[in-house]
Design a protein around this motif. Structure first.
Motif, short mmCIF file in Angstrom:
data_model
loop_
_atom_site.label_atom_id
_atom_site.label_comp_id
_atom_site.label_asym_id
_atom_site.label_seq_id
_atom_site.Cartn_x
_atom_site.Cartn_y
_atom_site.Cartn_z
N HIS A 227 0.82 -1.22 0.00
CA HIS A 227 0.00 0.00 0.00
C HIS A 227 0.85 1.27 0.00
N LEU A 228 2.13 1.17 0.37
CA LEU A 228 3.00 2.35 0.38
C LEU A 228 3.52 2.69 -1.01
N GLY A 229 3.39 1.77 -1.95
CA GLY A 229 3.83 2.03 -3.32
C GLY A 229 5.16 1.38 -3.64
N VAL A 230 5.13 0.34 -4.47
CA VAL A 230 6.34 -0.32 -4.93
C VAL A 230 6.46 -0.06 -6.43
N PHE A 231 7.65 0.30 -6.88
CA PHE A 231 7.86 0.76 -8.25
C PHE A 231 8.94 -0.07 -8.92
N ASP A 232 8.61 -0.61 -10.09
CA ASP A 232 9.55 -1.41 -10.88
C ASP A 232 10.33 -0.48 -11.78
N ALA A 233 11.65 -0.39 -11.56
CA ALA A 233 12.46 0.59 -12.28
C ALA A 233 12.83 0.17 -13.69
N ARG B 54 8.73 -11.19 -7.84
CA ARG B 54 10.15 -10.84 -7.99
C ARG B 54 10.46 -9.52 -7.30
N LEU B 55 9.58 -8.54 -7.46
CA LEU B 55 9.80 -7.24 -6.83
C LEU B 55 9.81 -7.36 -5.31
N GLU B 56 8.84 -8.10 -4.77
CA GLU B 56 8.80 -8.26 -3.32
C GLU B 56 10.08 -8.94 -2.82
N LEU C 213 10.67 -2.96 6.63
CA LEU C 213 10.03 -3.00 5.32
C LEU C 213 9.33 -1.69 4.97
N GLU C 214 8.61 -1.11 5.90
CA GLU C 214 7.92 0.14 5.59
C GLU C 214 8.92 1.25 5.30
N GLU C 215 9.98 1.32 6.11
CA GLU C 215 11.01 2.32 5.84
C GLU C 215 11.63 2.09 4.47
N GLY C 216 11.96 0.83 4.16
CA GLY C 216 12.63 0.52 2.90
C GLY C 216 11.76 0.79 1.69
N VAL C 217 10.48 0.39 1.76
CA VAL C 217 9.58 0.66 0.64
C VAL C 217 9.44 2.17 0.43
N GLY C 218 9.39 2.91 1.52
CA GLY C 218 9.31 4.37 1.40
C GLY C 218 10.55 4.96 0.77
N ARG C 219 11.70 4.49 1.20
CA ARG C 219 12.97 5.00 0.63
C ARG C 219 13.08 4.67 -0.86
#
Length: 405
Positions: free
Chosen positions: A12-18, A361-363, A377-383
């Motif tokens: 829910h915090l937003g994961v982005f595939d670069a 794969r992203l997770e 995890l929340e800190e890392g996903v945010g960063r």
């Protein structure tokens, strides 16, 4: 700190595939808005997929640099570029700025086609054999690179949030043979290797480099970020980009000077000088070294505070972990991720199909990076999300710091 390996994953915090290639299997594209990942950065690589990337952007492309304003169908960033695996199919011409609507150039004569491939493929044969000539004639008819640049400029104008990619250098790739007989109909977008046998030939590094640099210069002209491929060519990639920023280095400000003029402790060590803000710079503003496979020392050369480009390194299980999602994280990979400053790390899938496997794969990669970096995890996903937004949109760019990551 919680153990990232056992926490629920904060999609829910937003994961982005670069960096990914779902236009290689267009039947997977309708799954984009149903994925857990919030946004995919989708690459163009060759003649057969540029229009597909644009087509997907028409339906699913994001319309602003503010993720909070996106609806669920806004879930991809288009990227347009010519991959080094296909550099041999272009001949370099000096047409100034042709229009993408200009009449299609006439195919080269057989003799000119043989001459082109003889000049840009290695091993170089001064007198190619009849077998070599047959291979050259069976390869795609080369096109003028100026026409592709004109088309790409039009795409970047039409899609103002688009990037340039995938481009780069590859010293390992061998040119595939032509399709034997009729190409079988399948769901794969044409133009890829598709299991074809390989010829003995590779595209000469000098030709690849010129194709690479001309695309970097277009990205500079348009002020866009770039996704870069580098295989067995990390030094060459660095040198090619450095040739563009040479003479435009930032002035490095010493700690003593910063203290004397009252700068804060976290002020950037470098600053631009002589920039009137009007002329386009001769180098792209942001570069992601995708699935970076070099040693830590190879990446450290990008950390000099005098470099005026914002660099990033992204990592994928497909390349960096040889698709091993269940094995232990290799120590060499741990050292590589630790060598990349926190604000430069990105994650990617590099997969050719969208959907649940891409999410998986992203997770997996996010969890590994968080464990290596010591992030929850929340800190890392945010960063990682903030890093992706800086790479794609340029927002809140940060200068190099002398503090460790």
């Amino acid at each position: 700190m919680s153990n990232p390996a056992h926490d629920d994953f904060p999609w829910h915090l937003g994961v982005f595939d670069a960096h990914c290639h779902p236009t290689d299997i267009m039947t997977s594209i309708p799954t984009l808005p149903t994925m857990q990942a919030r946004c995919l950065t989708i690459m163009g690589t060759r003649a057969q997929d540029q229009h597909l990337v644009a087509h997907v952007a028409d339906t699913y492309g994001v319309k602003s640099a503010n993720p909070a304003a996106w609806d669920r169908k806004e879930c991809m960033i288009p990227c347009f570029g010519w991959h080094p695996w296909f550099a041999h199919t272009m001949y370099l011409d000096d047409t100034p700025t042709p229009s993408a609507d200009d009449a299609s150039p006439k195919p080269l004569t057989p003799a000119a086609k043989i001459s082109h491939y003889q000049s840009i493929l290695t091993p170089h044969r001064e007198h190619p054999s009849d077998d070599d000539k047959q291979i050259f004639l069976s390869l795609p008819d080369p096109s003028p690179f100026s026409a592709f640049l004109a088309q790409t400029r039009d795409y970047l104008t039409t899609y103002p949030l688009a990037l340039v990619g995938e481009i780069g250098l590859d010293r390992a790739f061998r040119i595939p043979e032509a399709y034997a007989g009729e190409r079988a109909e399948n769901e794969l977008t044409p133009g890829g290797r598709e299991g074809r046998r390989l010829t003995p030939f590779r595209c000469a590094p000098a030709h690849q480099k010129e194709v690479f640099k001309r695309q970097l210069q277009l990205a500079a002209e348009m002020g866009r970020g770039v996704s870069v491929h580098g295989v067995q060519a990390h030094g060459m990639v660095f040198e090619a980009i450095r040739e563009l920023w040479g003479g435009h280095e930032r002035v490095v400000v010493s700690k003593r000077a910063r203290k004397k003029r009252g700068d804060g402790a976290h002020t950037s060590l470098s600053e631009d000088v002589g920039d009137d803000g009007l002329k386009p710079k001769p180098y792209p503003p942001r570069v992601c070294l995708h699935s970076f496979s070099g040693a830590p020392d190879a990446f450290k050369q990008y950390l000099a505070p005098s470099i005026p480009i914002s660099f990033f390194a992204s990592f994928s299980t497909a390349v960096n972990l040889a698709n091993d999602l269940d094995g232990e994280t290799p120590e060499a990979f741990v050292k590589m991720v630790r060598a990349v400053p926190d604000e430069m790390v990105l994650v990617e899938s590099d997969l050719h199909t969208a959907g649940a496997e891409m999410d998986r794969r992203l997770e997996d990669m996010v969890r590994r990076v968080c464990e290596i970096k010591g992030w929850g995890l929340e800190e890392g996903v945010g960063r990682l999300g903030a890093n992706w937004r800086r790479f794609v949109f340029g927002e809140g760019e940060v200068g190099h710091s002398d503090e460790g990551s």
